[in-house]
Design an enzyme around this catalytic site. Structure first.
Site, PDB file in Angstrom:
ATOM      1  CB  CYS A  28       1.956  -7.218   0.749  1.00 36.58           C
ATOM      2  SG  CYS A  28       1.882  -6.028   1.948  1.00 36.58           S
ATOM      3  NE  ARG A  29      -2.216  -0.537  -1.391  1.00 40.99           N
ATOM      4  CZ  ARG A  29      -3.417  -0.067  -1.598  1.00 40.99           C
ATOM      5  NH1 ARG A  29      -4.149  -0.103  -2.976  1.00 40.99           N
ATOM      6  NH2 ARG A  29      -4.206   0.269  -0.515  1.00 40.99           N
TER       7      ARG A  29
END
Length: 94
Positions: A28-29
């Site tokens: 998850c950026r």
């Protein structure tokens, strides 16, 4: 084998954070974290709380818009009160 230590059979290597993650789902950026078996519950809680707060904000906005349209005199009086010293009226918002 990218990791220097023994890992479980379902692990995958994340290229973004250079770690092996058990039951790796994705990186998850926005959280800068891998989603895997150890953090599915916190990630799901994050998604649910975000959805709940978004729905609550939309409901509050709809209620306030409905109130400002139906109670024009009260809305204008509130905007003219000393709590809001600027020269605005209800028409600025509608």
């Amino acid at each position: 084998d990218l990791c220097a230590h023994a890992v479980s059979r379902g692990s995958k290597h994340c290229r973004s954070c250079d770690k092996c993650v058990a039951h790796f789902d994705h990186h998850c950026r926005w959280l800068n974290n891998c989603v895997g078996s150890k953090n599915y519950a916190p990630f799901f809680l994050l998604l649910c709380s975000t959805l709940t707060l978004t729905v609550a904000q939309l409901c509050a906005g709809a209620y306030l818009t409905h109130w400002a349209v139906t109670e024009k005199d009260e809305a204008d009086a509130l905007l003219r009160s000393s709590r809001y010293p600027t020269k605005i009226n209800r028409n600025h918002f509608l």
